[in-house]
Write a protein that holds these residues in place. Structure first.
Motif, PDB file in Angstrom:
ATOM      1  N   MET A  68       0.829  -1.204   0.000  1.00 14.55           N
ATOM      2  CA  MET A  68       0.000   0.000   0.000  1.00 14.55           C
ATOM      3  C   MET A  68       0.866   1.257   0.000  1.00 14.55           C
ATOM      4  O   MET A  68       0.612   2.198  -0.767  1.00 14.55           O
ATOM      5  N   LEU A  69       1.898   1.295   0.826  1.00 12.92           N
ATOM      6  CA  LEU A  69       2.742   2.487   0.917  1.00 12.92           C
ATOM      7  C   LEU A  69       3.509   2.725  -0.390  1.00 12.92           C
ATOM      8  O   LEU A  69       3.670   3.869  -0.827  1.00 12.92           O
ATOM      9  N   LYS A  70       3.940   1.655  -1.007  1.00 10.69           N
ATOM     10  CA  LYS A  70       4.632   1.796  -2.287  1.00 10.69           C
ATOM     11  C   LYS A  70       3.686   2.328  -3.355  1.00 10.69           C
ATOM     12  O   LYS A  70       4.052   3.207  -4.156  1.00 10.69           O
ATOM     13  N   ASP A  71       2.469   1.800  -3.388  1.00 15.51           N
ATOM     14  CA  ASP A  71       1.474   2.243  -4.372  1.00 15.51           C
ATOM     15  C   ASP A  71       1.107   3.710  -4.171  1.00 15.51           C
ATOM     16  O   ASP A  71       0.973   4.471  -5.139  1.00 15.51           O
ATOM     17  N   VAL A  72       0.969   4.124  -2.909  1.00 13.77           N
ATOM     18  CA  VAL A  72       0.625   5.520  -2.616  1.00 13.77           C
ATOM     19  C   VAL A  72       1.724   6.454  -3.111  1.00 13.77           C
ATOM     20  O   VAL A  72       1.449   7.515  -3.686  1.00 13.77           O
ATOM     21  N   ARG A  73       2.969   6.078  -2.886  1.00 15.32           N
ATOM     22  CA  ARG A  73       4.084   6.914  -3.361  1.00 15.32           C
ATOM     23  C   ARG A  73       4.062   7.050  -4.875  1.00 15.32           C
ATOM     24  O   ARG A  73       4.217   8.158  -5.419  1.00 15.32           O
ATOM     25  N   LYS A  74       3.855   5.944  -5.570  1.00 10.14           N
ATOM     26  CA  LYS A  74       3.848   5.981  -7.033  1.00 10.14           C
ATOM     27  C   LYS A  74       2.690   6.819  -7.554  1.00 10.14           C
ATOM     28  O   LYS A  74       2.849   7.589  -8.515  1.00 10.14           O
ATOM     29  N   ARG A  75       1.512   6.678  -6.929  1.00  8.26           N
ATOM     30  CA  ARG A  75       0.346   7.454  -7.356  1.00  8.26           C
ATOM     31  C   ARG A  75       0.569   8.966  -7.164  1.00  8.26           C
ATOM     32  O   ARG A  75       0.030   9.783  -7.896  1.00  8.26           O
ATOM     33  N   ALA A  76       1.392   9.296  -6.152  1.00  6.37           N
ATOM     34  CA  ALA A  76       1.691  10.704  -5.894  1.00  6.37           C
ATOM     35  C   ALA A  76       2.779  11.235  -6.823  1.00  6.37           C
ATOM     36  O   ALA A  76       3.095  12.431  -6.792  1.00  6.37           O
ATOM     37  N   GLY A  77       3.366  10.345  -7.639  1.00 11.70           N
ATOM     38  CA  GLY A  77       4.403  10.758  -8.576  1.00 11.70           C
ATOM     39  C   GLY A  77       5.708  11.125  -7.909  1.00 11.70           C
ATOM     40  O   GLY A  77       6.481  11.959  -8.420  1.00 11.70           O
ATOM     41  N   LEU A  78       5.995  10.476  -6.777  1.00  7.73           N
ATOM     42  CA  LEU A  78       7.214  10.774  -6.039  1.00  7.73           C
ATOM     43  C   LEU A  78       8.221   9.635  -6.149  1.00  7.73           C
ATOM     44  O   LEU A  78       7.844   8.458  -6.122  1.00  7.73           O
ATOM     45  N   SER A  79       9.472   9.992  -6.292  1.00  9.55           N
ATOM     46  CA  SER A  79      10.529   8.986  -6.200  1.00  9.55           C
ATOM     47  C   SER A  79      10.764   8.672  -4.732  1.00  9.55           C
ATOM     48  O   SER A  79      10.352   9.426  -3.840  1.00  9.55           O
ATOM     49  N   GLY A  80      11.450   7.571  -4.484  1.00  7.78           N
ATOM     50  CA  GLY A  80      11.767   7.230  -3.102  1.00  7.78           C
ATOM     51  C   GLY A  80      12.607   8.301  -2.433  1.00  7.78           C
ATOM     52  O   GLY A  80      12.425   8.611  -1.247  1.00  7.78           O
ATOM     53  N   ASP A  81      13.519   8.912  -3.203  1.00  5.83           N
ATOM     54  CA  ASP A  81      14.388   9.942  -2.648  1.00  5.83           C
ATOM     55  C   ASP A  81      13.593  11.192  -2.264  1.00  5.83           C
ATOM     56  O   ASP A  81      13.789  11.768  -1.190  1.00  5.83           O
ATOM     57  N   ARG A  82      12.657  11.608  -3.130  1.00  4.09           N
ATOM     58  CA  ARG A  82      11.854  12.800  -2.842  1.00  4.09           C
ATOM     59  C   ARG A  82      10.941  12.571  -1.640  1.00  4.09           C
ATOM     60  O   ARG A  82      10.767  13.458  -0.800  1.00  4.09           O
ATOM     61  N   LEU A  83      10.362  11.367  -1.566  1.00  2.09           N
ATOM     62  CA  LEU A  83       9.508  11.060  -0.422  1.00  2.09           C
ATOM     63  C   LEU A  83      10.327  11.062   0.869  1.00  2.09           C
ATOM     64  O   LEU A  83       9.881  11.581   1.893  1.00  2.09           O
ATOM     65  N   ALA A  84      11.532  10.500   0.797  1.00  2.00           N
ATOM     66  CA  ALA A  84      12.392  10.456   1.983  1.00  2.00           C
ATOM     67  C   ALA A  84      12.685  11.856   2.501  1.00  2.00           C
ATOM     68  O   ALA A  84      12.655  12.107   3.710  1.00  2.00           O
ATOM     69  N   LYS A  85      12.947  12.794   1.590  1.00  2.00           N
ATOM     70  CA  LYS A  85      13.238  14.167   2.001  1.00  2.00           C
ATOM     71  C   LYS A  85      12.019  14.815   2.643  1.00  2.00           C
ATOM     72  O   LYS A  85      12.136  15.546   3.626  1.00  2.00           O
ATOM     73  N   ARG A  86      10.826  14.564   2.082  1.00  2.88           N
ATOM     74  CA  ARG A  86       9.606  15.130   2.660  1.00  2.88           C
ATOM     75  C   ARG A  86       9.335  14.582   4.060  1.00  2.88           C
ATOM     76  O   ARG A  86       8.783  15.278   4.909  1.00  2.88           O
TER      77      ARG A  86
END
Length: 278
Positions: free
Chosen positions: A18-36
């Motif tokens: 679920m968390l991986k899918d949410v990140r992809k739907r938001a159009g975020l890379s793992g690096d960008r999500l990590a910074k947020r």
């Protein structure tokens, strides 16, 4: 979102997906999500691959960073709580062999340094005489000698002075006549003896005065990371930090109302003498 006990193992994988899918739907890379989220990219990757179980706080941070709707946040939070909870039903434990559970407990004791036991209606195996342990297993079919031996072997951990133990027993646990009176007196004598170990604190919560809380179950807290709750049907294993904190607070309240040290030993000796008089 309602999940049944048999779904608890699967919920860990479901949460990661679920968390991986949410990140992809938001159009975020793992690096960008990590910074947020103020996390490392490697932690995000391990969470999404199911190698690390995200805490409930981690889940909330990730979902808010992706601007997820409140409905999804609530669903994912419920899933995370389930992922941090394990249900071990007694029937399954018996099929596996209860001696296997003793090995699991020995592993927990080996890897932990501080233990808090609240004992509602019975005395735990670490404090029990052989007679008391045998009586506690009398409802099980077959030869329990191997299980009794495992329980007695685990008592060696009490003499490891790198470990710290606090046992709180309700007055009910102290007085419940699980064994005949002479054996009960010997059991209470053992409690007095163990209470004198330098790394053991033993208290009795008397059934008098005003105690503003009423614990519903026996529970054990390992360090500040895990709590096990014993019920008639099985054992709950709680890893959510908020569940552990709630039990730590409950334990603290009960400790404030307990007889400790010489007061506890006096109470136990009086109960032992009363048992001998019977």
């Amino acid at each position: 979102m309602t999940l049944h006990p048999e779904q608890m193992g699967q919920s860990k994988q479901d949460l990661a997906a679920m968390l991986k899918d949410v990140r992809k739907r938001a159009g975020l890379s793992g690096d960008r999500l990590a910074k947020r989220c103020n996390m490392s990219q490697s932690k995000i990757s391990r969470i999404e691959n199911g190698k690390v179980l995200a805490s409930i706080i981690d889940v909330e941070r990730i979902l808010r960073a992706t601007d997820a709707p409140q409905e999804l946040i609530d669903e994912a939070t419920a899933l995370a709580r389930t992922a941090h909870t394990e249900w071990q039903d007694l029937r399954s434990l018996r099929r596996r062999g209860l001696h296997q559970k003793q090995q699991e407990l020995a592993g927990l004791e080996s890897s932990s340094s501080e233990f808090r036991y609240f004992l509602l209606s019975m005395i735990t195996g670490l404090l029990s005489t052989p007679e008391y342990i045998k009586a506690s297993l009398s409802h099980l079919q077959g030869d329990q000698s191997r299980l009794i031996t495992k329980k007695l072997d685990r008592q060696e951990i009490l003499y490891d002075t790198t470990k710290k133990f606090t046992f709180l027993l309700s007055e009910l646990a102290v007085k419940w006549p699980l064994v005949p009176a002479p054996a009960m007196a010997m059991q209470l004598d053992r409690l007095v003896s163990v209470s004198r170990l330098p790394n053991v604190k033993l208290g009795v919560v008397p059934a008098r005065g005003h105690i503003p809380v009423a614990p519903m179950d026996t529970f054990t807290i390992y360090d500040t990371t895990l709590t096990t709750v014993e019920t008639t049907a099985g054992i709950l294993v709680l890893r959510d930090s908020r569940d552990v904190a709630a039990h730590l607070e409950l334990f603290s309240v009960m400790e404030r109302h307990a007889l400790l040290g010489d007061d506890a030993r006096t109470f136990l000796r009086e109960c032992a003498d009363a048992a001998r008089d019977l």
